[in-house]
Design a protein around this motif. Structure first.
Motif, short mmCIF file in Angstrom:
data_model
loop_
_atom_site.label_atom_id
_atom_site.label_comp_id
_atom_site.label_asym_id
_atom_site.label_seq_id
_atom_site.Cartn_x
_atom_site.Cartn_y
_atom_site.Cartn_z
N VAL A 44 -5.43 4.00 4.17
CA VAL A 44 -5.46 2.60 3.75
C VAL A 44 -5.39 1.71 4.99
O VAL A 44 -4.45 1.81 5.79
CB VAL A 44 -4.30 2.26 2.79
N LYS B 87 6.27 13.48 0.12
CA LYS B 87 5.06 13.00 0.78
C LYS B 87 5.26 12.90 2.30
O LYS B 87 6.33 12.57 2.79
CB LYS B 87 4.67 11.61 0.25
N SER C 153 -6.02 -2.89 1.78
CA SER C 153 -4.98 -3.55 1.00
C SER C 153 -4.73 -4.93 1.58
O SER C 153 -4.65 -5.10 2.80
CB SER C 153 -3.68 -2.73 1.01
N SER D 113 -9.92 9.61 0.25
CA SER D 113 -10.22 8.22 -0.11
C SER D 113 -9.88 7.30 1.05
O SER D 113 -8.83 7.45 1.70
CB SER D 113 -9.41 7.80 -1.34
N ARG E 43 -5.13 9.93 1.32
CA ARG E 43 -5.60 8.54 1.30
C ARG E 43 -5.36 7.87 2.64
O ARG E 43 -4.30 8.03 3.25
CB ARG E 43 -4.90 7.75 0.20
N PRO F 70 0.81 -1.22 0.00
CA PRO F 70 0.00 0.00 0.00
C PRO F 70 0.84 1.27 0.00
O PRO F 70 0.41 2.30 -0.55
CB PRO F 70 -0.84 -0.12 1.27
N ARG G 233 1.88 1.57 -3.72
CA ARG G 233 0.77 1.82 -4.64
C ARG G 233 0.07 3.15 -4.40
O ARG G 233 -0.70 3.60 -5.26
CB ARG G 233 -0.26 0.68 -4.56
N ASN G 234 0.33 3.76 -3.27
CA ASN G 234 -0.36 5.00 -2.95
C ASN G 234 0.58 6.20 -2.88
O ASN G 234 0.29 7.19 -2.22
CB ASN G 234 -1.14 4.85 -1.63
N CYS H 37 3.82 6.72 -1.83
CA CYS H 37 4.85 7.04 -0.84
C CYS H 37 6.16 7.30 -1.55
O CYS H 37 6.63 6.48 -2.35
CB CYS H 37 5.01 5.88 0.14
N LEU I 4 -0.74 10.46 3.09
CA LEU I 4 -1.10 9.05 3.15
C LEU I 4 -0.99 8.55 4.58
O LEU I 4 -0.02 8.85 5.28
CB LEU I 4 -0.15 8.24 2.25
#
Length: 352
Positions: free
Chosen positions: A273, A182, A300, A296, A271, A172, A175-176, A178, A247
């Protein structure tokens, strides 16, 4: 049909086994095929999933069960279709099979964990009907397509927890987004969470923070490379960190997580997760922040095979070390009690 071979492992016979009642006995692995390998298991990490399964916390477990899905060992037998050689050191994680068919959307898009035919490494059955058994054992038999060569730079006890705990947060993060620029938060500083901090820094995040109930683990968090720790038991913590994070990856297993407050500390478009899996539903949630800040929320599950290979290579190249305590496999029942009491700092590994 299961084979007539007999392997030796520590077997859970019922829900009481989580109390340290595993029985050392034999079991019959899946039938050996041209695509399989046998492994002499040297190390197996201990995961919270093992506890959930042993006590039937996620639903009724199919006993007898051999848990453990952070497996490292050497190949002792190989099918004719297998690329590995006898003596190779490999790892097997929480998933041991997917269909890998060219018409499977999941398998052809690096989403093997969501393949409809996926098989988890224990408390599951292969398409043949054979039972999948995990790594609290002396030997294991698995499809070679879900075994991964372990880089020489990674000691077995360090690599073992990465096969589930590591990839569960690496995927995650990767995929998001990082990376450089960030700001990343990791909720829960345990077996999964400590990997979250290590890998977020390794992926180049500008700032990484631990988010925990208290600052009791602050020294450890800083030693893992984090910029700081946010304690949710301190008044006004959410207001002080409003719109801070791009994130957040949550490893929390508790249903009473302050999810509404987590949305407040995300930047617009941020996001959240979830990778931890509580046994109970979370409390009522308000959708206002999601709509008003374009936030969002997702989940995951594990990670793709290519991500496992990438994670292991990154850990080897950057010298990332799991924080582990190693015990003899023979002491597994004692260590289960330590896990239940949250004594791990931050992963227990069993060694044959």
């Amino acid at each position: 049909m299961p084979s007539t071979d007999k392997f030796t492992g520590w077997v859970g016979l019922d829900a009481e086994s989580v109390k340290g009642n595993l029985v050392k006995t034999t079991f019959s692995p899946k039938e050996f095929t041209d695509d399989d390998i046998d492994i002499k298991i040297s190390h197996c990490g201990m995961c919270a999933s093992d506890l959930h399964t042993l006590r039937s916390g996620w639903g009724v477990t199919n006993y007898p069960v051999v848990v453990g899905h952070e497996i490292i060992g050497t190949v002792t037998r190989k099918g004719k279709n297998v690329k590995y050689e006898i003596g190779d050191r490999v790892g097997v994680g929480a998933q041991c099979y997917s269909c890998l068919k060219p018409d499977c959307y999941d398998c052809t898009h690096d989403n093997e964990p969501t393949c409809p035919d996926r098989v988890f490494t224990y408390d599951a059955c292969y398409p043949s009907g054979d039972v999948a058994y995990g790594g609290y054992a002396e030997e294991g038999r698995y499809p070679a397509s879900f075994a991964f060569k372990i880089p020489e730079e990674l000691p077995s006890e360090i690599a073992a927890p990465m096969m589930c705990g590591g990839i569960t947060v690496y995927s995650p993060l990767r995929r998001n987004g990082c990376g450089p620029g960030k700001v990343v938060g990791i909720v829960g500083i345990g077996g999964l969470g400590h990997f979250g901090l290590l890998f977020a820094k390794a992926l180049g995040a500008e700032e990484v923070y631990a988010i925990s109930r208290s600052k009791a683990k602050e020294a450890d968090v800083l030693a893992m490379g984090a910029n700081g720790i946010i304690a949710t038991n301190e008044a006004g913590w959410a207001a002080k960190n409003s719109r801070k994070f791009d994130l957040i990856v949550s490893t929390a297993n508790s249903p009473d997580m302050p999810l509404n407050d987590y949305t407040k500390i995300l930047k617009p478009g941020g996001r959240f997760v979830q990778v931890g899996l509580p046994e109970e539903p979370i409390p009522q949630f308000y959708f206002g922040p999601l709509v008003q800040s374009n936030i969002s929320i997702g989940g995951s599950l594990l990670g793709a095979r290519c991500e496992i290979e990438e994670m292991l290579a990154l850990a080897a190249s950057q010298g990332i070390k799991s924080w582990v305590t190693v015990y003899p496999m023979s002491e597994v029942n004692t260590v289960l009690g330590l896990m239940e009491d949250n004594k791990a700092r931050y992963r227990f590994v069993l060694e044959n």
